[in-house]
Design a protein around this motif. Sequence first.
Motif, PDB file in Angstrom:
ATOM      1  N   UNK A   1       0.833  -1.205   0.000  1.00 13.75           N
ATOM      2  CA  UNK A   1       0.000   0.000   0.000  1.00 13.75           C
ATOM      3  C   UNK A   1       0.871   1.260   0.000  1.00 13.75           C
ATOM      4  N   UNK A   2       1.888   1.293   0.865  1.00 14.01           N
ATOM      5  CA  UNK A   2       2.786   2.459   0.918  1.00 14.01           C
ATOM      6  C   UNK A   2       3.515   2.664  -0.405  1.00 14.01           C
ATOM      7  N   UNK A   3       3.971   1.577  -1.012  1.00 14.77           N
ATOM      8  CA  UNK A   3       4.670   1.684  -2.291  1.00 14.77           C
ATOM      9  C   UNK A   3       3.724   2.167  -3.382  1.00 14.77           C
ATOM     10  N   UNK A   4       2.474   1.732  -3.350  1.00 12.96           N
ATOM     11  CA  UNK A   4       1.479   2.214  -4.315  1.00 12.96           C
ATOM     12  C   UNK A   4       1.278   3.722  -4.161  1.00 12.96           C
ATOM     13  N   UNK A   5       1.200   4.199  -2.920  1.00 12.05           N
ATOM     14  CA  UNK A   5       0.981   5.617  -2.663  1.00 12.05           C
ATOM     15  C   UNK A   5       2.154   6.469  -3.155  1.00 12.05           C
ATOM     16  N   UNK A   6       3.366   5.895  -3.093  1.00 13.24           N
ATOM     17  CA  UNK A   6       4.556   6.613  -3.570  1.00 13.24           C
ATOM     18  C   UNK A   6       4.792   6.437  -5.064  1.00 13.24           C
ATOM     19  N   UNK A   7       3.976   5.621  -5.721  1.00 16.01           N
ATOM     20  CA  UNK A   7       4.138   5.373  -7.151  1.00 16.01           C
ATOM     21  C   UNK A   7       5.229   4.375  -7.481  1.00 16.01           C
ATOM     22  N   UNK A   8       5.608   3.543  -6.522  1.00 19.32           N
ATOM     23  CA  UNK A   8       6.679   2.567  -6.714  1.00 19.32           C
ATOM     24  C   UNK A   8       6.162   1.165  -6.989  1.00 19.32           C
TER      25      UNK A   8
END
Length: 94
Positions: free
Chosen positions: A30-37
């Motif tokens: 989820x965090x990586x999705x939010x950062x675009x990673x």
Amino acid sequence: MKQQAETVVKRTIRRHQLREMVPLADTTIYDMEQRGEFPQRFYLTSRCVVWDLSEIEAWLEGRRRASRAKAVKRAPIPDVQLRKTRPIKHRAQA
């Protein structure tokens, strides 16, 4: 020659299938999705979340290439001198 039209079948995967392919915690993804990673999830219905399989496979291949090229930043080795407490050693009881 007659050209045949290629049919592109988009395949989606659900969360449990994603976990089998990508061994990361849900919060990390989820965090990586939010950062675009990481590839973005999308909703099929209000309760059904999926990811595009081809995007996940491309992301994995990109991570593999980056790892081989030593482009992935690795976590630093922990400095044990900065610990506030020492680990407890358990003694074997006879």
